[in-house]
Enzyme design. Structure first.
Site, mmCIF file in Angstrom:
data_model
loop_
_atom_site.group_PDB
_atom_site.id
_atom_site.type_symbol
_atom_site.label_atom_id
_atom_site.label_comp_id
_atom_site.label_asym_id
_atom_site.label_seq_id
_atom_site.Cartn_x
_atom_site.Cartn_y
_atom_site.Cartn_z
ATOM 1 C CE LYS A 1 10.811 -2.943 -8.648
ATOM 2 N NZ LYS A 1 11.321 -2.194 -9.870
ATOM 3 C CB THR B 1 9.418 4.662 -9.026
ATOM 4 O OG1 THR B 1 9.659 3.919 -7.834
ATOM 5 C CG2 THR B 1 10.230 5.927 -9.046
ATOM 6 C CG HIS C 1 14.581 5.187 -5.141
ATOM 7 N ND1 HIS C 1 13.234 5.157 -5.397
ATOM 8 C CD2 HIS C 1 15.168 4.484 -6.159
ATOM 9 C CE1 HIS C 1 13.018 4.480 -6.519
ATOM 10 N NE2 HIS C 1 14.172 4.074 -7.009
ATOM 11 C CB SER D 1 7.533 -5.439 -6.626
ATOM 12 O OG SER D 1 7.764 -4.810 -7.853
HETATM 13 P P1 A3P Z 1 4.843 -5.483 -9.615
HETATM 14 O O1 A3P Z 1 6.207 -6.044 -9.590
HETATM 15 O O2 A3P Z 1 4.061 -5.792 -8.380
HETATM 16 O O3 A3P Z 1 4.069 -5.788 -10.850
HETATM 17 P P2 A3P Z 1 8.842 0.834 -9.459
HETATM 18 O O4 A3P Z 1 8.316 1.593 -10.624
HETATM 19 O O5 A3P Z 1 8.887 1.631 -8.200
HETATM 20 O O6 A3P Z 1 10.075 0.109 -9.776
HETATM 21 O O7 A3P Z 1 7.725 -0.259 -9.131
HETATM 22 C C1 A3P Z 1 7.471 -1.308 -10.013
HETATM 23 C C2 A3P Z 1 6.085 -1.841 -9.760
HETATM 24 O O8 A3P Z 1 5.112 -0.936 -10.308
HETATM 25 C C3 A3P Z 1 5.878 -3.173 -10.446
HETATM 26 O O9 A3P Z 1 4.983 -3.882 -9.602
HETATM 27 C C4 A3P Z 1 5.234 -2.739 -11.758
HETATM 28 O O10 A3P Z 1 4.540 -3.763 -12.410
HETATM 29 C C5 A3P Z 1 4.316 -1.631 -11.285
HETATM 30 N N1 A3P Z 1 3.950 -0.699 -12.346
HETATM 31 C C6 A3P Z 1 4.735 -0.218 -13.340
HETATM 32 N N2 A3P Z 1 4.034 0.594 -14.130
HETATM 33 C C7 A3P Z 1 2.781 0.657 -13.646
HETATM 34 C C8 A3P Z 1 1.588 1.343 -14.056
HETATM 35 N N3 A3P Z 1 1.572 2.112 -15.115
HETATM 36 N N4 A3P Z 1 0.481 1.161 -13.307
HETATM 37 C C9 A3P Z 1 0.500 0.372 -12.214
HETATM 38 N N5 A3P Z 1 1.584 -0.316 -11.790
HETATM 39 C C10 A3P Z 1 2.725 -0.170 -12.494
#
Ligand code: A3P
Length: 320
Positions: free
Chosen positions: A70, A73, A134, A164
């Site tokens: 979160k 990634t 991770h 998140s």
């Molecule tokens: P939020 O839940 O705050 O919106 P991970 O990829 O580690 O699972 O993290 C997910 C978080 O990254 C989510 O945050 C998601 O919306 C955000 N996210 C995914 N793609 C993104 C992008 N291209 N640019 C910025 N944030 C992104």
């Protein structure tokens, strides 16, 4: 996959059931292995992490992307994939770029899923191989640390990571898990009883490793990446050994990559379909904002998180 997971569970169960155990994330049992907590019977579990650690062989040209779940990634995977493969996809119809067709998690596989999957990924036959994980620094397979390959680590404000996590957990379509309140998620997050927790220890170890060898480990924050993404993408490309030429910059290649990997574009591409069983592609795209926690955490919750962060990150130049 299920078969391989069962095999791994059979192989390691006797070992890990003796490890410290707690009720954690979504009321599942979590086990502590080498100072961090893991669930079982899942791609991102104690079995797969031990298997990766014992059997994965790195190559010196590999690139690894490591995060706490979160912390962005999906975004950093897309950016690294787009940077490293930009020449390869230069002459194709932009609509056929892999990031326009597939979830970034398909383009850059996790070590944890790679070890249990029989499905070929983009990694096969590609150099450099791109992987993500991770896994905490101390638990990385030895060959990753010894091969001298590059590793990009990205973290995020723990309050945004917490919110998140909360939405991600409750969106999983696997109904065997119990839904959580934000208060319950806070409690679990603070104790570290969720996959790869505690958050702070994870971040601290990579931060230290990066300050000891910045040419091999790049430490980034989601927040920093959000501010002037184009200049951060240039820095990332240099670190990865794929610097942009002046001509590319003049031709707008950097901006193209920033746009291709933007939240809006990737969210649209991933609005349908599933990444894995019980995990829809759109689960990875919610708000994509910095500071969204303000709308979800009470003052008391904020105080709890800030106190721990202050204590754990004291003296470190990590700011969000
Ligand atoms: P939020 O839940 O705050 O919106 P991970 O990829 O580690 O699972 O993290 C997910 C978080 O990254 C989510 O945050 C998601 O919306 C955000 N996210 C995914 N793609 C993104 C992008 N291209 N640019 C910025 N944030 C992104």
């Amino acid at each position: 996959e299920k078969k391989i997971l069962t095999l791994l569970s059979d192989r390691y169960k006797e070992k890990f059931t003796k490890f410290p155990r707690e009720k954690g994330w979504m009321s599942e049992d979590v086990y502590m292995y080498q100072g961090f907590w893991y669930i079982t019977d899942h791609a991102f579990s104690i079995e797969t992490v031990i298997a990766v650690q014992e059997s994965f062989q790195a190559q010196s040209t590999d690139i690894y992307i490591v995060t706490q779940p979160k912390c962005g990634t999906t975004w950093i995977k897309a950016l690294v994939f787009a940077i490293v493969n930009r020449t390869k996809y230069k002459n194709i119809n932009p609509l056929n770029h892999p990031l326009k067709l597939y979830n970034p998690h398909k383009c850059v596989p996790f070590l944890e899923t790679e070890i249990i999957s029989n499905v070929p990924t983009y990694v096969h036959g590609n150099s450099p191989r791109l992987f993500s994980s991770h896994i905490p620094y101390r638990t990385l397979p030895k060959s990753i640390l010894e091969s001298g390959c590059r590793l990009v680590y990205m973290c995020r404000n723990p309050k945004d990571a917490l919110v998140s996590w909360f939405y991600f957990a409750n969106k999983l379509t696997d109904k065997s898990r119990t839904q959580m309140t934000i208060g319950e998620m806070l409690n679990v997050f603070v104790k570290g009883f969720l996959p790869y927790g505690p958050y702070w220890d994870h971040v601290k170890e990579y931060h230290k490793a990066s300050s000891e060898d910045p040419t091999k480990i790049l430490f980034l924050t989601y927040e920093d990446m959000k501010v002037d993404t184009a200049s951060k993408v240039k820095r990332l490309a240099e670190f990865l050994g794929f610097p942009f030429t002046e001509k590319e910059v003049a031709n707008g290649v950097v901006d193209e990559i920033v746009t291709l990997c933007s939240f809006e574009i990737l969210k649209e591409v991933n609005k349908n379909g599933d990444y894995r069983k019980g995990m829809a592609n759109n689960t990875f795209f919610r708000e994509g904002k910095v500071g969204g926690w303000r709308n979800y955490l009470t003052n008391e919750m904020t105080q709890i998180m800030d106190d721990i962060t202050m204590e754990k990150f004291h003296g470190l130049d990590i700011s969000f």
